[in-house]
Design a protein around this motif. Sequence first.
Motif, mmCIF file in Angstrom:
data_model
loop_
_atom_site.group_PDB
_atom_site.id
_atom_site.type_symbol
_atom_site.label_atom_id
_atom_site.label_comp_id
_atom_site.label_asym_id
_atom_site.label_seq_id
_atom_site.Cartn_x
_atom_site.Cartn_y
_atom_site.Cartn_z
ATOM 1 N N PRO A 118 0.823 -1.226 0.000
ATOM 2 C CA PRO A 118 0.000 0.000 0.000
ATOM 3 C C PRO A 118 0.849 1.264 0.000
ATOM 4 C CG PRO A 118 0.044 -0.979 2.189
ATOM 5 C CD PRO A 118 0.760 -1.940 1.280
ATOM 6 N N PHE A 119 0.162 2.407 -0.093
ATOM 7 C CA PHE A 119 0.819 3.706 -0.001
ATOM 8 C C PHE A 119 1.732 3.749 1.210
ATOM 9 C CE2 PHE A 119 0.729 7.968 1.908
ATOM 10 C CZ PHE A 119 1.270 8.706 0.866
ATOM 11 N N PRO A 120 2.967 4.253 1.084
ATOM 12 C CA PRO A 120 3.510 5.015 -0.057
ATOM 13 C C PRO A 120 4.459 4.233 -0.951
ATOM 14 C CG PRO A 120 4.845 5.454 1.856
ATOM 15 C CD PRO A 120 3.800 4.442 2.293
ATOM 16 N N LEU A 208 -4.713 2.791 0.267
ATOM 17 C CA LEU A 208 -4.498 3.524 1.513
ATOM 18 C C LEU A 208 -3.963 2.630 2.620
ATOM 19 C CD1 LEU A 208 -4.700 6.162 3.084
ATOM 20 C CD2 LEU A 208 -7.081 5.576 3.617
ATOM 21 N N GLY A 209 -4.486 1.407 2.713
ATOM 22 C CA GLY A 209 -4.058 0.520 3.790
ATOM 23 C C GLY A 209 -4.301 1.152 5.144
ATOM 24 N N PRO A 216 -0.929 14.299 1.404
ATOM 25 C CA PRO A 216 -0.940 14.761 0.019
ATOM 26 C C PRO A 216 -0.263 13.802 -0.950
ATOM 27 C CG PRO A 216 0.607 16.029 1.329
ATOM 28 C CD PRO A 216 -0.197 15.210 2.289
ATOM 29 N N GLY A 217 0.557 12.895 -0.448
ATOM 30 C CA GLY A 217 1.124 11.878 -1.324
ATOM 31 C C GLY A 217 0.065 10.909 -1.809
ATOM 32 N N TYR A 218 -0.943 10.685 -0.976
ATOM 33 C CA TYR A 218 -2.073 9.823 -1.330
ATOM 34 C C TYR A 218 -3.078 10.583 -2.176
ATOM 35 C CZ TYR A 218 -6.273 6.916 -0.626
ATOM 36 O OH TYR A 218 -7.405 6.147 -0.809
#
Length: 305
Positions: A118-120, A208-209, A216-218
């Motif tokens: 997941p992110f990031p 998202l996890g 803001p990276g997501y």
Amino acid sequence: MRDMNFPLPVSKAVLGRMFPAMLNARLPFPVQRKLMDVGSALQWLPDNTVVHRLRLAGRPAEKLTVRGKSAAGAVLYLHGGGYTVGSLATHRSLAARLAHETGCAVYLLDYRLAPEHPFPAGLEDATAAFRELVEQAGYRPDQIALAGDSAGGGLSLATAQRLIAEHGLTPAALGLIAPWTDPNVVPEQERDLVINRPWSRACAAAYLGDGDGNDPGYAPLRGELHGLPPTYVQVDVSELLHSQCVELVGALRTAGVHVRFTESQGLWHVAQAQAAFVAAAAAAVRELSDFLKEAIQPVSMRDLG
């Protein structure tokens, strides 16, 4: 293989059956990925495409060039697929077309996908890939454009923001095809020809996890937009992401970013991937390529004579 031009109603009829079957929230993501890879056989490569497999920032990647052409500069392409599906196979044809039209090398990155990563994770991979092109491949930052579609478009925007803020590196341009820049937003429509609301919500949650949806990276639409390079946004008016693209363009212009915005009518989500058999989609790829090429290799007054 030479391009064809199927009537839009025929293309829509075929794709309107394929995509809902592949991008189905009831299917496990590994199954969706396999189906997408099989479907990529419909997206052939232009003649004289050279595919060089390599690793970029530790990830599998491909460098696509055109036999007999060697222009300065590069495009780092980040594929779409809701951060959960998509691969080198699904986007090789589109990346190859960008190489043919720009004359530049196009690097297609196999960044890590959710829910396994997941992110990031994807953002880290894309940022590291750009930095490696600068630090080891010998490109200047202003010789590399970032481009991507859907989730890859959102990832391109987030990557540019991180490169500028944390590394002082500004890409030459951003080429965004129907970018998904805020996965928190629930689409107003139930579906378009390619994607549907349940699938997009499943992808957003997987990406998202345990992360923070306000990061803001997501959701780079909510991040810092000042200082971004020239940006081209393409979207069809029928898409679930159309309103989000309109909002992005407005926000970019308010931030003083030079923006070109094209709204097609009668195509579908990332129709550019079907440019091999849809003339209007091929035209959109050429327009995007012209924009990127001008940003990477600007015409000077001396060149004009």
